[in-house]
Write a protein that holds these residues in place. Structure first.
Motif, PDB file in Angstrom:
ATOM      1  N   UNK A 210       0.846  -1.190   0.000  1.00  0.00           N
ATOM      2  CA  UNK A 210       0.000   0.000   0.000  1.00  0.00           C
ATOM      3  C   UNK A 210       0.881   1.239   0.000  1.00  0.00           C
ATOM      4  N   UNK A 211       0.520   2.207  -0.820  1.00  0.00           N
ATOM      5  CA  UNK A 211       1.209   3.494  -0.881  1.00  0.00           C
ATOM      6  C   UNK A 211       0.179   4.573  -0.604  1.00  0.00           C
ATOM      7  N   UNK A 212       0.457   5.437   0.356  1.00  0.00           N
ATOM      8  CA  UNK A 212      -0.535   6.416   0.807  1.00  0.00           C
ATOM      9  C   UNK A 212      -0.086   7.843   0.527  1.00  0.00           C
ATOM     10  N   UNK A 213      -0.952   8.595  -0.150  1.00  0.00           N
ATOM     11  CA  UNK A 213      -0.665   9.975  -0.550  1.00  0.00           C
ATOM     12  C   UNK A 213      -1.662  10.909   0.134  1.00  0.00           C
ATOM     13  N   UNK A 214      -1.192  12.089   0.539  1.00  0.00           N
ATOM     14  CA  UNK A 214      -2.007  13.065   1.269  1.00  0.00           C
ATOM     15  C   UNK A 214      -2.260  14.278   0.390  1.00  0.00           C
ATOM     16  N   UNK A 215      -3.427  14.311  -0.243  1.00  0.00           N
ATOM     17  CA  UNK A 215      -3.679  15.365  -1.233  1.00  0.00           C
ATOM     18  C   UNK A 215      -3.853  16.733  -0.583  1.00  0.00           C
ATOM     19  N   UNK A 216      -4.575  16.815   0.533  1.00  0.00           N
ATOM     20  CA  UNK A 216      -4.834  18.101   1.157  1.00  0.00           C
ATOM     21  C   UNK A 216      -3.591  18.764   1.708  1.00  0.00           C
ATOM     22  N   UNK A 217      -2.699  17.989   2.259  1.00  0.00           N
ATOM     23  CA  UNK A 217      -1.483  18.571   2.825  1.00  0.00           C
ATOM     24  C   UNK A 217      -0.598  19.162   1.740  1.00  0.00           C
ATOM     25  N   UNK A 231       5.567  20.497  -7.716  1.00  0.00           N
ATOM     26  CA  UNK A 231       4.333  21.246  -7.463  1.00  0.00           C
ATOM     27  C   UNK A 231       4.175  22.382  -8.461  1.00  0.00           C
ATOM     28  N   UNK A 232       5.274  23.070  -8.752  1.00  0.00           N
ATOM     29  CA  UNK A 232       5.201  24.169  -9.719  1.00  0.00           C
ATOM     30  C   UNK A 232       4.754  23.659 -11.089  1.00  0.00           C
ATOM     31  N   UNK A 233       5.211  22.489 -11.482  1.00  0.00           N
ATOM     32  CA  UNK A 233       4.824  21.934 -12.779  1.00  0.00           C
ATOM     33  C   UNK A 233       3.332  21.618 -12.812  1.00  0.00           C
ATOM     34  N   UNK A 234       2.804  21.074 -11.693  1.00  0.00           N
ATOM     35  CA  UNK A 234       1.370  20.784 -11.633  1.00  0.00           C
ATOM     36  C   UNK A 234       0.549  22.066 -11.703  1.00  0.00           C
ATOM     37  N   UNK A 235       0.957  23.094 -10.966  1.00  0.00           N
ATOM     38  CA  UNK A 235       0.231  24.363 -10.981  1.00  0.00           C
ATOM     39  C   UNK A 235       0.273  25.021 -12.357  1.00  0.00           C
ATOM     40  N   UNK A 236       1.387  24.882 -13.033  1.00  0.00           N
ATOM     41  CA  UNK A 236       1.516  25.459 -14.371  1.00  0.00           C
ATOM     42  C   UNK A 236       0.558  24.795 -15.346  1.00  0.00           C
ATOM     43  N   UNK A 237       0.277  23.506 -15.130  1.00  0.00           N
ATOM     44  CA  UNK A 237      -0.681  22.781 -15.970  1.00  0.00           C
ATOM     45  C   UNK A 237      -2.123  23.038 -15.540  1.00  0.00           C
ATOM     46  N   UNK A 238      -2.292  23.828 -14.473  1.00  0.00           N
ATOM     47  CA  UNK A 238      -3.621  24.104 -13.956  1.00  0.00           C
ATOM     48  C   UNK A 238      -4.186  22.981 -13.111  1.00  0.00           C
ATOM     49  N   UNK A 239      -3.319  22.159 -12.524  1.00  0.00           N
ATOM     50  CA  UNK A 239      -3.749  21.001 -11.763  1.00  0.00           C
ATOM     51  C   UNK A 239      -3.493  21.198 -10.268  1.00  0.00           C
ATOM     52  N   UNK A 240      -4.320  20.588  -9.458  1.00  0.00           N
ATOM     53  CA  UNK A 240      -4.073  20.541  -8.024  1.00  0.00           C
ATOM     54  C   UNK A 240      -2.883  19.617  -7.783  1.00  0.00           C
ATOM     55  N   UNK A 241      -1.865  20.049  -7.028  1.00  0.00           N
ATOM     56  CA  UNK A 241      -0.653  19.229  -6.888  1.00  0.00           C
ATOM     57  C   UNK A 241      -0.882  17.880  -6.221  1.00  0.00           C
ATOM     58  N   UNK A 242      -1.760  17.830  -5.228  1.00  0.00           N
ATOM     59  CA  UNK A 242      -2.031  16.559  -4.576  1.00  0.00           C
ATOM     60  C   UNK A 242      -2.744  15.586  -5.493  1.00  0.00           C
ATOM     61  N   UNK A 244      -2.758  15.692  -8.728  1.00  0.00           N
ATOM     62  CA  UNK A 244      -1.846  15.362  -9.822  1.00  0.00           C
ATOM     63  C   UNK A 244      -0.906  14.231  -9.422  1.00  0.00           C
ATOM     64  N   UNK A 245      -0.435  14.251  -8.167  1.00  0.00           N
ATOM     65  CA  UNK A 245       0.447  13.181  -7.693  1.00  0.00           C
ATOM     66  C   UNK A 245      -0.299  11.859  -7.628  1.00  0.00           C
ATOM     67  N   UNK A 246      -1.533  11.881  -7.148  1.00  0.00           N
ATOM     68  CA  UNK A 246      -2.339  10.653  -7.106  1.00  0.00           C
ATOM     69  C   UNK A 246      -2.499  10.083  -8.515  1.00  0.00           C
ATOM     70  N   UNK A 247      -2.834  10.941  -9.467  1.00  0.00           N
ATOM     71  CA  UNK A 247      -3.024  10.496 -10.845  1.00  0.00           C
ATOM     72  C   UNK A 247      -1.757   9.884 -11.412  1.00  0.00           C
ATOM     73  N   UNK A 270     -15.970  16.986  -1.015  1.00  0.00           N
ATOM     74  CA  UNK A 270     -16.550  15.954  -1.871  1.00  0.00           C
ATOM     75  C   UNK A 270     -15.865  15.906  -3.235  1.00  0.00           C
ATOM     76  N   UNK A 271     -15.485  17.059  -3.747  1.00  0.00           N
ATOM     77  CA  UNK A 271     -14.871  17.072  -5.067  1.00  0.00           C
ATOM     78  C   UNK A 271     -13.550  16.311  -5.076  1.00  0.00           C
ATOM     79  N   UNK A 272     -12.827  16.360  -3.975  1.00  0.00           N
ATOM     80  CA  UNK A 272     -11.608  15.555  -3.877  1.00  0.00           C
ATOM     81  C   UNK A 272     -11.918  14.078  -4.070  1.00  0.00           C
ATOM     82  N   UNK A 273     -13.009  13.620  -3.455  1.00  0.00           N
ATOM     83  CA  UNK A 273     -13.410  12.223  -3.602  1.00  0.00           C
ATOM     84  C   UNK A 273     -13.730  11.909  -5.056  1.00  0.00           C
TER      85      UNK A 273
END
Length: 371
Positions: A210-217, A231-242, A244-247, A270-273
């Motif tokens: 199991x690998x656990x990622x914390x999107x909100x933090x 994180x800067x690369x995710x923001x530049x693409x218009x993505x939430x960094x957390x 984006x990492x999960x994806x 809810x949108x995070x879910x």
């Protein structure tokens, strides 16, 4: 517990207590794992998964929680001690925070497990007081884990001692190897406090269960800091960094045939879910779960939820050559950005403080009555 597992710090060396349910015994190992633990709360935490997603009797429709459970296992982030009927747990974590919670309540199912640990004769022979308290804590983790394994049908993970985990960069390679060795011996590892792709990829390559990622933090860090390339690369693409990492982590695991399951925590709304549907586990706060359970979805197809993570999304995802390296100590250390390092350090400090609090508490209540 159906599977043996432990929670390992992301860049830490630790001593872990591991329950092998098949042989009904705990194994004590000296470890150098690569991910870390979850809660910073001062009370015990048990992850309980709902087994009944029935709609509200007053609506006659299907709830959002019903619909979501078709794609991911929704795991309430809740404190449950003896209330197993209300929240039948399918997974649990044995940690210092759980021991603190048990000791704070007058009577729980697990209080006897702690008292028995404090009466263990093996620890009485330990010379120094600090080492003696550490021995008692280890015994308590074992006893509580054994009790939980009889009540929980799924994964029971045991915390490793975070206080041994401060030479981060020097310890990375050993952490990856520890997970690989343990998995090869049939001991499943749960890597948490993952805040960067290199952590997730290294854990997957090591065979972590199991690998656990914390999107909100990660989102919180990005709002108040800058300078992290990932994180800067995710923001530049218009993505939430957390998110984006999960994806990226999910698609990496599934595109290249790794066995790891992905768990998402630090859900804020809810949108995070909705945005991580298809991931294996979603640890969700109770207030969000309640909102999902109270929201009824029409049976019309246009309201069907989208499974955002799937084998198809993994096939279509493109990785750079730099992301597909065989992660070793040098490549891992150079890829860890400031966000992962800062969040990991903060998490390790929290767990270290909790472990010290447990030992201090045991020092006050030892020896227990009638011993």
């Amino acid at each position: 517990m159906a599977t043996a597992s432990f929670h390992a710090p992301s860049l830490s060396s630790s001593s872990a207590l591991l329950l092998d349910k098949k042989s009904s015994r705990f194994q004590v190992r000296s470890l150098h794992p690569i991910a870390s633990f979850k809660s910073h709360r001062s009370y015990g935490q048990i992850r309980a998964s709902f087994t009944d997603f029935s709609a509200s009797p007053n609506t006659g429709g299907r709830t959002e929680l019903d619909a979501l459970s078709r794609y991911s296992e929704v795991v309430p982030d809740t404190v449950v001690f003896d209330d197993f009927e209300r929240f039948p747990p399918t997974a649990a974590t044995v940690s210092s925070s759980l021991l603190l919670g048990i000791c704070s309540l007058p009577d729980t199912t697990f209080k006897g497990a702690v008292d028995t640990a404090l009466a263990d004769k093996e620890c009485y022979g330990v010379e120094t007081p600090n080492a003696r308290m550490t021995c008692f804590v280890n015994k308590a983790l074992v006893n509580v884990g054994a009790e939980l394994s009889r009540l929980v049908p799924g994964r029971v993970s045991t915390e490793v001692d975070a206080r041994l985990a401060y030479d981060t960069h020097a310890i990375v390679a050993k952490g990856i190897e520890a997970a690989r060795i343990l998995e090869s011996e049939g001991i499943q590892t749960h890597m948490t406090f993952v805040y960067s792709f290199c952590q997730a990829a290294a854990a997957a390559q090591a065979g972590a269960s199991v690998i656990q990622i914390f999107v909100g933090r990660l989102r919180d860090w990005a709002r108040n800091h800058s300078g992290d390339p990932e994180i800067e690369a995710a923001l530049k693409r218009g993505e939430d960094p957390g998110l984006a990492l999960v994806t990226k982590a999910y698609n990496y695991i599934h595109k290249y045939g790794h066995k790891s399951k992905l768990m998402v925590a630090s859900i804020r709304n809810k949108q995070d879910v909705f945005n991580v549907l298809g991931v294996d586990y979603i640890i969700t706060p109770l207030k969000i779960l309640q909102a999902l359970k109270e929201s009824v979805t029409p049976d019309d197809e246009k309201y069907t939820f989208v499974k955002r993570l799937s084998s198809q999304s993994a096939t279509a995802y493109n990785f750079t050559d730099e992301e597909l390296v065989k992660w070793d100590q040098l490549s891992f250390a150079s890829a860890m950005g400031p966000a992962a390092l800062e969040l990991l350090t903060s998490g390790m400090d929290g767990y270290s403080n909790q472990a010290k609090r447990v030992e201090d508490l045991f020092g006050k209540i030892w020896p227990p009555p009638n011993v």
